[in-house]
Write a protein that holds these residues in place. Structure first.
Motif, PDB file in Angstrom:
ATOM      1  N   VAL A  67      -1.744 -54.044-110.314  1.00 39.78           N
ATOM      2  CA  VAL A  67      -2.044 -55.471-110.134  1.00 39.78           C
ATOM      3  C   VAL A  67      -0.909 -56.321-110.683  1.00 39.78           C
ATOM      4  O   VAL A  67      -0.507 -57.326-110.083  1.00 39.78           O
ATOM      5  N   ALA A  68      -0.358 -55.919-111.828  1.00 37.57           N
ATOM      6  CA  ALA A  68       0.740 -56.682-112.431  1.00 37.57           C
ATOM      7  C   ALA A  68       1.975 -56.680-111.545  1.00 37.57           C
ATOM      8  O   ALA A  68       2.700 -57.684-111.464  1.00 37.57           O
ATOM      9  N   LEU A  69       2.210 -55.567-110.844  1.00 38.70           N
ATOM     10  CA  LEU A  69       3.411 -55.449-110.023  1.00 38.70           C
ATOM     11  C   LEU A  69       3.255 -56.109-108.656  1.00 38.70           C
ATOM     12  O   LEU A  69       4.222 -56.633-108.108  1.00 38.70           O
ATOM     13  N   ARG A  70       2.025 -56.063-108.095  1.00 36.15           N
ATOM     14  CA  ARG A  70       1.846 -56.512-106.715  1.00 36.15           C
ATOM     15  C   ARG A  70       0.887 -57.667-106.540  1.00 36.15           C
ATOM     16  O   ARG A  70       0.861 -58.293-105.480  1.00 36.15           O
ATOM     17  N   LEU A  73      -5.200 -57.079-104.142  1.00 37.86           N
ATOM     18  CA  LEU A  73      -3.956 -56.616-103.520  1.00 37.86           C
ATOM     19  C   LEU A  73      -3.926 -56.923-102.025  1.00 37.86           C
ATOM     20  O   LEU A  73      -2.879 -57.281-101.479  1.00 37.86           O
ATOM     21  N   VAL A  74      -5.054 -56.778-101.352  1.00 38.14           N
ATOM     22  CA  VAL A  74      -5.117 -57.125 -99.929  1.00 38.14           C
ATOM     23  C   VAL A  74      -4.967 -58.635 -99.772  1.00 38.14           C
ATOM     24  O   VAL A  74      -4.268 -59.113 -98.864  1.00 38.14           O
ATOM     25  N   ASP A  75      -5.561 -59.404-100.661  1.00 38.64           N
ATOM     26  CA  ASP A  75      -5.432 -60.862-100.614  1.00 38.64           C
ATOM     27  C   ASP A  75      -3.977 -61.280-100.835  1.00 38.64           C
ATOM     28  O   ASP A  75      -3.497 -62.224-100.209  1.00 38.64           O
ATOM     29  N   GLU A  76      -3.281 -60.557-101.712  1.00 33.24           N
ATOM     30  CA  GLU A  76      -1.880 -60.871-102.010  1.00 33.24           C
ATOM     31  C   GLU A  76      -1.001 -60.769-100.773  1.00 33.24           C
ATOM     32  O   GLU A  76      -0.041 -61.520-100.609  1.00 33.24           O
ATOM     33  N   SER A  77      -1.350 -59.849 -99.871  1.00 38.18           N
ATOM     34  CA  SER A  77      -0.513 -59.611 -98.691  1.00 38.18           C
ATOM     35  C   SER A  77      -0.774 -60.618 -97.582  1.00 38.18           C
ATOM     36  O   SER A  77      -0.044 -60.637 -96.590  1.00 38.18           O
ATOM     37  N   GLU A  78      -1.831 -61.423 -97.734  1.00 38.09           N
ATOM     38  CA  GLU A  78      -2.131 -62.429 -96.725  1.00 38.09           C
ATOM     39  C   GLU A  78      -1.258 -63.671 -96.955  1.00 38.09           C
ATOM     40  O   GLU A  78      -1.199 -64.194 -98.070  1.00 38.09           O
TER      41      GLU A  78
END
Length: 419
Positions: free
Chosen positions: A252-255, A410-415
């Protein structure tokens, strides 16, 4: 698939039966007469019968649940880009979890080795002096086991790795059939898996009796020192799961879009619910509230990823199951070779998807026994180890819900934007 009950009071009865059996067995060994030893031997035979009842369900349960699981994952991936991305994260984290489990368990056992004499006495008691042989194979035999000429004969010979490979191939082949045939086939194996779970439930209803009978033999052979070995086992498995759960925070910290501190603070109440219920399904409402309100994940992502994670993703399954198996390997005094390690991680990965939604004690037997078979290990001690699964199971559930929320982030981060 059947879902795990929110509370399982039977765990405490099983744990009490374990303590009573070990204590009584130790007393008989120390002070009992010939008649007491004869009675104890008869009771121990009941334990073997109970363990055999569990063992006979493993093959059919593993095959049927894997076929049904492959179909469900394929259907999920067909629903769209978000589901495919989530399953990609599931796959990555499960493979990392399997690798971490092997490394961490080996490291912890190097720091806290299993007492050889105590382990031998424990195994002799659990198997009534007839422990199964440990299989050692070379790389050519290992490769040949992946695709045997006769899958029925391989299953009869307990070649679980071959059975897992065949079940996965069969499951993917079923997804290529016309809809009517595909639904009929996957429906059959789904129903078969449900029926096998019912059978295992029946066997587990008398788990206190079976565990008492097995523990009586362990107590007669190993005395009260067996309790120390069980404490070491439960502590080792729980520690592996806890340490590997921290890896989720690193990812989580990295991505992720949120800081580790924010994520840890947000997910803490969810972990409390998970520890109290020992059920990812029961914790789902708390996970949804955490993702939406505290981590500000888009509602459409939360609504898709979290239910999907609960349905097909169990991060701590390879962690806990491999830790159990490598502890058993240490009890038998063997060091699995590289090919066996690879095979065990592969089986743990596949089984983790198929066993999601099974009740705790059922998933323990259904998940650990195939990995033991892939490592060439006997499973006589599983009937005893399941009695102390209540402690590692708390850590399993905490790790699972933490990973579920993390994947949602993480999936939200890619949106690119929130809708």
């Amino acid at each position: 698939q059947l879902t795990r009950p929110v509370a399982q009071p039977r765990h405490w009865f099983v744990l009490g039966a374990l303590a009573l059996g070990i204590g009584l067995g130790a007393w008989i060994d120390h002070s009992g007469g010939e008649f007491a030893h004869a009675i104890a031997s008869g009771i121990e035979a009941i334990g073997t019968l109970w363990l055999n009842a569990l063992r006979m369900t493993v093959g059919p349960l593993v095959f049927s649940m894997l076929v049904a699981a492959v179909a469900s994952v394929s259907d999920a991936m067909a629903t769209g880009r978000l589901a495919s991305r989530a399953i990609g994260w599931f796959t990555f984290l499960l493979l990392v979890a399997g690798t971490l489990a092997v490394l961490l368990t080996q490291g912890l056992l190097a720091l806290w080795p299993v007492d050889r004499a105590m382990a031998d006495a424990f195994i002799a008691g659990a198997s009534q002096g007839a422990a199964g042989a440990v299989t050692r194979i070379g790389w050519t035999e290992w490769l040949q086991q992946l695709l045997p000429p006769n899958i029925v004969a391989a299953a009869a010979d307990n070649a679980i790795l071959a059975l897992v490979v065949f079940a996965i191939l069969f499951g993917f082949a079923a997804t290529k059939l016309p809809a009517q045939q595909r639904n009929a086939l996957t429906g059959f194996f789904g129903a078969m898996a449900e029926a096998m779970v019912v059978m295992v439930h029946w066997v587990l209803l008398v788990a206190p009796v079976g565990v008492f009978a097995l523990a009586l033999g362990v107590g007669r052979q190993a005395g009260l020192g067996a309790a120390g070995l069980l404490v070491q086992y439960a502590t080792t498995v729980a520690a592996v799961i806890a340490i590997a759960t921290l890896f989720i925070y690193v990812v989580v910290a990295l991505r992720g879009r949120v800081s580790v501190g924010t994520f840890a603070t947000a997910v803490a109440p969810v972990q409390v619910v998970a520890a109290s219920t020992q059920s990812s399904l029961a914790t789902l409402p708390a996970m949804i509230e955490c993702a939406r309100e505290r981590l500000h994940v888009a509602p459409r992502i939360t609504s898709l990823v979290l239910p999907l994670a609960v349905a097909v993703f169990r991060y701590t399954s390879p962690l806990g199951n491999l830790a159990v198996c490598y502890f058993i390997a240490a009890m038998y005094g063997i060091e699995p070779n590289l090919l066996q390690m690879i095979g065990s991680v592969f089986v743990a990965f596949a089984i983790s998807i198929g066993s999601v939604g099974l009740p705790g004690q059922v998933s323990f037997i259904a998940s650990v026994a195939p990995i033991c078979a892939a490592l060439g290990l006997p499973i006589e001690v599983l009937g005893i180890l399941v009695a102390v699964e209540i402690l590692p199971d708390i850590f399993r559930t905490i790790g699972n819900v933490t990973a579920d929320v993390a994947v949602t982030v993480l999936v939200d981060e890619s949106e690119p934007t929130h809708v």
